[in-house]
Scaffold this motif. Sequence first.
Motif, PDB file in Angstrom:
ATOM      1  N   UNK A 236     -15.077  -5.079  52.708  1.00  0.00           N
ATOM      2  CA  UNK A 236     -15.268  -3.952  53.614  1.00  0.00           C
ATOM      3  C   UNK A 236     -16.071  -2.911  52.844  1.00  0.00           C
ATOM      4  N   UNK A 237     -17.223  -2.566  53.387  1.00  0.00           N
ATOM      5  CA  UNK A 237     -18.161  -1.657  52.720  1.00  0.00           C
ATOM      6  C   UNK A 237     -18.289  -0.379  53.541  1.00  0.00           C
ATOM      7  N   UNK A 238     -17.966   0.748  52.914  1.00  0.00           N
ATOM      8  CA  UNK A 238     -17.988   2.010  53.640  1.00  0.00           C
ATOM      9  C   UNK A 238     -19.344   2.671  53.740  1.00  0.00           C
ATOM     10  N   UNK A 239     -20.216   2.435  52.745  1.00  0.00           N
ATOM     11  CA  UNK A 239     -21.488   3.166  52.697  1.00  0.00           C
ATOM     12  C   UNK A 239     -22.428   2.391  51.771  1.00  0.00           C
ATOM     13  N   UNK A 240     -23.649   2.909  51.582  1.00  0.00           N
ATOM     14  CA  UNK A 240     -24.599   2.379  50.605  1.00  0.00           C
ATOM     15  C   UNK A 240     -24.961   0.901  50.881  1.00  0.00           C
ATOM     16  N   UNK A 241     -25.363   0.647  52.109  1.00  0.00           N
ATOM     17  CA  UNK A 241     -25.555  -0.731  52.564  1.00  0.00           C
ATOM     18  C   UNK A 241     -26.741  -1.410  51.879  1.00  0.00           C
ATOM     19  N   UNK A 242     -27.877  -0.729  51.802  1.00  0.00           N
ATOM     20  CA  UNK A 242     -29.030  -1.348  51.135  1.00  0.00           C
ATOM     21  C   UNK A 242     -28.791  -1.511  49.648  1.00  0.00           C
TER      22      UNK A 242
ATOM     23  N   UNK B  26     -17.732  -3.022  58.004  1.00  0.00           N
ATOM     24  CA  UNK B  26     -18.501  -1.866  57.538  1.00  0.00           C
ATOM     25  C   UNK B  26     -18.077  -0.635  58.329  1.00  0.00           C
ATOM     26  N   UNK B  27     -18.428   0.512  57.783  1.00  0.00           N
ATOM     27  CA  UNK B  27     -18.327   1.746  58.554  1.00  0.00           C
ATOM     28  C   UNK B  27     -19.646   1.883  59.307  1.00  0.00           C
TER      29      UNK B  27
ATOM     30  N   UNK C 190     -24.045  -8.195  63.272  1.00  0.00           N
ATOM     31  CA  UNK C 190     -23.617  -7.602  64.530  1.00  0.00           C
ATOM     32  C   UNK C 190     -22.169  -7.905  64.865  1.00  0.00           C
ATOM     33  N   UNK C 191     -21.583  -8.888  64.181  1.00  0.00           N
ATOM     34  CA  UNK C 191     -20.184  -9.270  64.425  1.00  0.00           C
ATOM     35  C   UNK C 191     -19.219  -8.692  63.400  1.00  0.00           C
ATOM     36  N   UNK C 192     -19.726  -7.898  62.470  1.00  0.00           N
ATOM     37  CA  UNK C 192     -18.844  -7.335  61.454  1.00  0.00           C
ATOM     38  C   UNK C 192     -17.856  -6.349  62.072  1.00  0.00           C
ATOM     39  N   UNK C 193     -16.668  -6.299  61.508  1.00  0.00           N
ATOM     40  CA  UNK C 193     -15.648  -5.352  61.960  1.00  0.00           C
ATOM     41  C   UNK C 193     -16.101  -3.933  61.636  1.00  0.00           C
ATOM     42  N   UNK C 194     -15.986  -3.044  62.608  1.00  0.00           N
ATOM     43  CA  UNK C 194     -16.264  -1.630  62.373  1.00  0.00           C
ATOM     44  C   UNK C 194     -14.959  -0.940  62.028  1.00  0.00           C
ATOM     45  N   UNK C 195     -14.862  -0.405  60.804  1.00  0.00           N
ATOM     46  CA  UNK C 195     -13.596   0.201  60.355  1.00  0.00           C
ATOM     47  C   UNK C 195     -13.534   1.696  60.624  1.00  0.00           C
TER      48      UNK C 195
ATOM     49  N   UNK D 193      -7.495  -0.421  60.279  1.00  0.00           N
ATOM     50  CA  UNK D 193      -8.722  -1.146  60.598  1.00  0.00           C
ATOM     51  C   UNK D 193      -9.262  -1.885  59.376  1.00  0.00           C
ATOM     52  N   UNK D 194      -9.166  -1.243  58.224  1.00  0.00           N
ATOM     53  CA  UNK D 194      -9.655  -1.870  56.993  1.00  0.00           C
ATOM     54  C   UNK D 194      -8.841  -3.116  56.665  1.00  0.00           C
ATOM     55  N   UNK D 195      -7.528  -2.992  56.709  1.00  0.00           N
ATOM     56  CA  UNK D 195      -6.658  -4.125  56.386  1.00  0.00           C
ATOM     57  C   UNK D 195      -6.826  -5.244  57.406  1.00  0.00           C
ATOM     58  N   UNK D 196      -7.026  -4.888  58.686  1.00  0.00           N
ATOM     59  CA  UNK D 196      -7.162  -5.888  59.743  1.00  0.00           C
ATOM     60  C   UNK D 196      -8.415  -6.741  59.571  1.00  0.00           C
ATOM     61  N   UNK D 197      -9.394  -6.232  58.827  1.00  0.00           N
ATOM     62  CA  UNK D 197     -10.619  -7.009  58.585  1.00  0.00           C
ATOM     63  C   UNK D 197     -10.396  -8.138  57.581  1.00  0.00           C
ATOM     64  N   UNK D 198      -9.233  -8.181  56.960  1.00  0.00           N
ATOM     65  CA  UNK D 198      -8.831  -9.210  55.996  1.00  0.00           C
ATOM     66  C   UNK D 198      -9.821  -9.330  54.819  1.00  0.00           C
ATOM     67  N   UNK D 199     -10.162  -8.207  54.202  1.00  0.00           N
ATOM     68  CA  UNK D 199     -11.079  -8.278  53.053  1.00  0.00           C
ATOM     69  C   UNK D 199     -10.352  -8.699  51.784  1.00  0.00           C
ATOM     70  N   UNK D 200     -11.124  -9.171  50.805  1.00  0.00           N
ATOM     71  CA  UNK D 200     -10.547  -9.387  49.478  1.00  0.00           C
ATOM     72  C   UNK D 200     -10.975  -8.284  48.515  1.00  0.00           C
ATOM     73  N   UNK D 201     -11.726  -7.302  49.029  1.00  0.00           N
ATOM     74  CA  UNK D 201     -12.052  -6.095  48.265  1.00  0.00           C
ATOM     75  C   UNK D 201     -12.586  -5.051  49.238  1.00  0.00           C
ATOM     76  N   UNK D 202     -12.382  -3.790  48.890  1.00  0.00           N
ATOM     77  CA  UNK D 202     -12.889  -2.669  49.678  1.00  0.00           C
ATOM     78  C   UNK D 202     -13.705  -1.771  48.757  1.00  0.00           C
ATOM     79  N   UNK D 203     -14.910  -1.423  49.193  1.00  0.00           N
ATOM     80  CA  UNK D 203     -15.773  -0.518  48.427  1.00  0.00           C
ATOM     81  C   UNK D 203     -16.038   0.706  49.298  1.00  0.00           C
ATOM     82  N   UNK D 204     -15.562   1.870  48.862  1.00  0.00           N
ATOM     83  CA  UNK D 204     -15.719   3.101  49.618  1.00  0.00           C
ATOM     84  C   UNK D 204     -16.484   4.139  48.804  1.00  0.00           C
TER      85      UNK D 204
END
Length: 389
Positions: A67-73, A90-91, A114-119, A131-142
Amino acid sequence: MTSAIPTPTRFGVPAPTRLGVFLGAVFGALLALLAVAVPLSSARAEIRVTDVLGREVVLEKPATRVVLGFYFEDFIAIVGPGATDRLAGVSLHYWKGYRPRQYEAYLAKFPAIGDLVDVGDVDNATMSVEKIVAARPDAVILSAGQYDYLGANAAAIEQAGIPLVVVDYNAQTLEKHVASTLVIGQVMGTEDRARRLADAYRAKVEDTRARVAKAATGAKPKVYVELGQKGRDEFGNSYGKGMWAGVVDLAGGANIAAGQVASWGPLNPEYVLSEAPDAIFVTGSEWMSMPHAVLLGFGIDPATTRERLRPYTERAGWADLPAVKNHRVHAIYHGGTRSIHDYVYLRYMAKVLYPEAFADVDPKAELAAYYAENLPIAPAGNFMLPLDE
């Protein structure tokens, strides 16, 4: 007839031969090595990351569902081929909302995003741990701002067994840019790419600093930066610290917003006139839904940008500003800060302030080269240009 040589015995058990003793010793040594090697290999499999807040985070292996909150590029550049396949959520507001045409360019290349979970997001108070946990990530970067927004609730992510790391390009410092890049590389198992990008960024910033230090022998030119969303009739945000303020500082400018706003906020119009800035940079983006915004970025042509930028110079008193009289009013991409390639926009600004020191630097060519080397799309559009050629 010869008799067989009896096998030596000890206490009724055949005594070991020299070969048996040797093989036994070897076998025992192997067992000892294996006993040591197993925990060592397990230790090596762990990834220990210290994020920009000094928090130590442990991952069992490189992340594959993030799950990536920002800095996509930046994430895509650091991870390399297959980066978008390793996203779980992603956010979306900070990508599709802030940079719609950039997002569209990546969506055309990688339809699965286009199918990514919006947190959710901080701006609209919709980001949540659930929302973040429901995306079932193995890491979160915020980002640091997103982490602050979640506050104590962020602990629930880690309590769910999900590693959470914090990065911060918004601080707009060399140190945090480099640290953030290396952290993402560690989390994703792409340390070599991360190190290459961090080293390249450091080299460009240090080269810029050296040129500015040599050229800035007198008073620094005064610089005014404005967020170009509201048009001529209402002053947009300027930046006292972080983001564009950091860029102005590195470029060798005297930021007229410093000390006037803590982080960002509009300046008093009379104050701007009294400061008489030598250069003005109005930031633009793909803000297609804003009728007076300066449009700049993917798919935007120069004529459209200049059509939206020119009315700013028609504000009361602006015709007498040094920046306007000397044709030093520029549009610059708002997405050009808080990124591992924002050195391009730094060097554009520095070239405006110290043209002779940067005569051999072509920021537009540097931007094209960065994309060609590190990203799967081309920067098709305009990202920095003067009001007057």
